[in-house]
Design an enzyme around this catalytic site. Structure first.
Site, PDB file in Angstrom:
ATOM      1  N   GLY A  17      23.515  -2.118  52.832  1.00 45.96           N
ATOM      2  CA  GLY A  17      24.964  -2.264  52.953  1.00 45.96           C
ATOM      3  C   GLY A  17      25.434  -3.543  53.622  1.00 45.96           C
ATOM      4  N   ASN A  19      26.612  -6.259  52.110  1.00 51.85           N
ATOM      5  CA  ASN A  19      27.894  -6.634  51.486  1.00 51.85           C
ATOM      6  C   ASN A  19      29.023  -5.741  52.008  1.00 51.85           C
ATOM      7  OD1 ASN A  19      27.764  -8.842  49.401  1.00 51.85           O
ATOM      8  ND2 ASN A  19      26.014  -7.609  48.761  1.00 51.85           N
ATOM      9  N   ARG A  70      24.261  13.691  35.452  1.00 52.06           N
ATOM     10  CA  ARG A  70      25.103  12.557  35.832  1.00 52.06           C
ATOM     11  C   ARG A  70      26.577  12.932  35.914  1.00 52.06           C
ATOM     12  NH1 ARG A  70      22.723   7.604  36.120  1.00 52.06           N
ATOM     13  NH2 ARG A  70      20.814   7.751  34.959  1.00 52.06           N
ATOM     14  N   ARG A  96      23.282   3.364  40.884  1.00 50.71           N
ATOM     15  CA  ARG A  96      23.360   4.446  39.900  1.00 50.71           C
ATOM     16  C   ARG A  96      24.239   4.003  38.744  1.00 50.71           C
ATOM     17  NH1 ARG A  96      19.881   8.322  39.866  1.00 50.71           N
ATOM     18  NH2 ARG A  96      21.345   9.744  38.866  1.00 50.71           N
ATOM     19  N   ILE A  97      23.880   4.431  37.553  1.00 52.68           N
ATOM     20  CA  ILE A  97      24.703   4.136  36.372  1.00 52.68           C
ATOM     21  C   ILE A  97      25.700   5.267  36.186  1.00 52.68           C
ATOM     22  CG2 ILE A  97      24.637   3.869  33.857  1.00 52.68           C
ATOM     23  CD1 ILE A  97      21.827   2.585  34.290  1.00 52.68           C
ATOM     24  N   ASN A 112      32.243  -4.729  41.015  1.00 55.68           N
ATOM     25  CA  ASN A 112      30.808  -4.704  41.323  1.00 55.68           C
ATOM     26  C   ASN A 112      30.364  -6.109  41.681  1.00 55.68           C
ATOM     27  OD1 ASN A 112      28.080  -3.678  41.410  1.00 55.68           O
ATOM     28  ND2 ASN A 112      27.715  -4.708  39.458  1.00 55.68           N
ATOM     29  N   HIS A 114      26.960  -8.467  41.553  1.00 63.05           N
ATOM     30  CA  HIS A 114      25.649  -8.501  40.894  1.00 63.05           C
ATOM     31  C   HIS A 114      24.948  -9.805  41.285  1.00 63.05           C
ATOM     32  CE1 HIS A 114      22.614  -7.600  37.894  1.00 63.05           C
ATOM     33  NE2 HIS A 114      22.681  -8.867  37.526  1.00 63.05           N
ATOM     34  N   VAL A 177      23.547 -14.614  51.025  1.00 61.38           N
ATOM     35  CA  VAL A 177      24.498 -15.322  51.899  1.00 61.38           C
ATOM     36  C   VAL A 177      25.792 -15.591  51.134  1.00 61.38           C
ATOM     37  CG1 VAL A 177      24.925 -17.485  53.143  1.00 61.38           C
ATOM     38  CG2 VAL A 177      22.692 -16.354  53.330  1.00 61.38           C
ATOM     39  N   GLU A 179      26.777 -13.907  48.440  1.00 63.26           N
ATOM     40  CA  GLU A 179      27.408 -12.610  48.116  1.00 63.26           C
ATOM     41  C   GLU A 179      28.348 -12.186  49.236  1.00 63.26           C
ATOM     42  OE1 GLU A 179      25.036  -9.373  46.585  1.00 63.26           O
ATOM     43  OE2 GLU A 179      23.396 -10.732  46.107  1.00 63.26           O
TER      44      GLU A 179
HETATM   45  C1  GAR Z   1      22.907  -7.088  46.602  1.00 60.11           C
HETATM   46  O1  GAR Z   1      22.114  -8.224  46.343  1.00 60.11           O
HETATM   47  C2  GAR Z   1      23.694  -6.699  45.368  1.00 60.11           C
HETATM   48  O2  GAR Z   1      24.148  -7.800  44.629  1.00 60.11           O
HETATM   49  C3  GAR Z   1      22.660  -5.918  44.601  1.00 60.11           C
HETATM   50  O3  GAR Z   1      22.003  -5.148  45.578  1.00 60.11           O
HETATM   51  C4  GAR Z   1      22.024  -5.859  46.822  1.00 60.11           C
HETATM   52  C5  GAR Z   1      22.589  -4.948  47.883  1.00 60.11           C
HETATM   53  O4  GAR Z   1      22.469  -5.527  49.157  1.00 60.11           O
HETATM   54  N1  GAR Z   1      23.259  -5.116  43.598  1.00 60.11           N
HETATM   55  C6  GAR Z   1      22.697  -4.854  42.431  1.00 60.11           C
HETATM   56  O5  GAR Z   1      21.608  -5.269  42.116  1.00 60.11           O
HETATM   57  C7  GAR Z   1      23.525  -3.964  41.529  1.00 60.11           C
HETATM   58  N2  GAR Z   1      23.003  -3.972  40.205  1.00 60.11           N
HETATM   59  P1  GAR Z   1      23.311  -4.928  50.364  1.00 60.11           P
HETATM   60  O6  GAR Z   1      23.024  -3.421  50.378  1.00 60.11           O
HETATM   61  O7  GAR Z   1      22.752  -5.606  51.576  1.00 60.11           O
HETATM   62  O8  GAR Z   1      24.751  -5.224  50.131  1.00 60.11           O
END
Ligand code: GAR
Length: 216
Positions: A17, A19, A70, A96-97, A112, A114, A177, A179
């Site tokens: 977590g 982000n 789902r 999760r999708i 989202n 990515h 960083v 993100e």
């Molecule tokens: C991040 O790099 C995010 O972009 C990626 O998971 C990481 C979560 O880091 N998301 C995906 O790959 C979604 N398909 P965080 O838990 O430290 O934010």
């Protein structure tokens, strides 16, 4: 004059977590147009749940393993989001999708992040994919969520150079960083009405600050 109502945001996580923490920190600014009102994880052991609770944000697990399929998991998530009167959902490492029905219910109201410059390198292992492809620029993308995985209108991206000797971990360390800078900036743009969906495109009302949309 009364300040405008803040956009109520839920953050969905599956892991550490970081982000999510960046969004929570940004939203502490009284001038920020969004407030984080709820954090949900599909994994009870997600480290980010504790970090959200420490920040005083209601944080709960909705364990996907407790549901037969789902659709019933998505319905439980949806109920939590609606009970909290959420306006906008931010996926932040949520692995999760969703069913098309869930996505349809939040169409235009779910973002989202990515870890690649979409439309390149969808799915997982994006940093290894980038190295394999030999690209010289890599990065991250914030986009609106559509039923197709890692597709959907792009709001903003940040880029880093790929250096000689990079491996997936070193790329991940530099992309994350970016993100943590990009996502709060994008949420401010969307919640503040400076970035909005028009059909299948995002229209930006003004020029984003230098370094937000593109930072090498
Ligand atoms: C991040 O790099 C995010 O972009 C990626 O998971 C990481 C979560 O880091 N998301 C995906 O790959 C979604 N398909 P965080 O838990 O430290 O934010």
């Amino acid at each position: 004059m009364a300040s405008p109502r803040k956009i109520r945001v839920a953050v969905l996580i599956s892991g550490r977590g970081s982000n999510m923490v960046a969004l929570i920190e940004a939203a502490k600014d009284p001038a920020y147009p969004a407030e984080i009102v709820l954090v949900l994880s599909n994994r009870p052991d997600a480290a980010g749940l504790g970090r959200a609770a420490e920040a005083g944000i209601p944080a709960r697990a909705v364990d996907h393993r407790a549901f037969p399929d789902r659709a019933s998991f998505d319905a439980a998530l949806d109920a939590e989001l609606r009970a909290a009167d959420v306006d906008l959902v931010c996926l932040a490492g949520f692995m999760r999708i969703f069913t098309p029905a869930f996505v349809a219910g939040w169409a235009g109201r779910m973002l989202n992040i990515h870890p690649s410059l979409l439309p390149l390198f969808k799915g997982t292992h994006t940093h290894a994919q980038a190295l394999e492809a030999g690209v010289r620029l890599h990065g991250c993308t914030v986009h609106f969520v559509v039923p197709e995985l890692d597709a959907g209108p792009i709001v903003a991206q940040a880029a880093i150079p790929v250096r000689e000797g990079d491996d997936p971990d070193s790329l991940a360390d530099r992309v994350i960083v970016q993100e943590r800078r990009l996502y709060p900036a994008v949420l401010a743009m969307v919640a503040g009405g400076r970035a909005r969906l028009e059909g299948d495109r995002v229209v930006i009302a003004d020029t984003a600050p230098e370094g937000v949309l593109f930072s090498v």
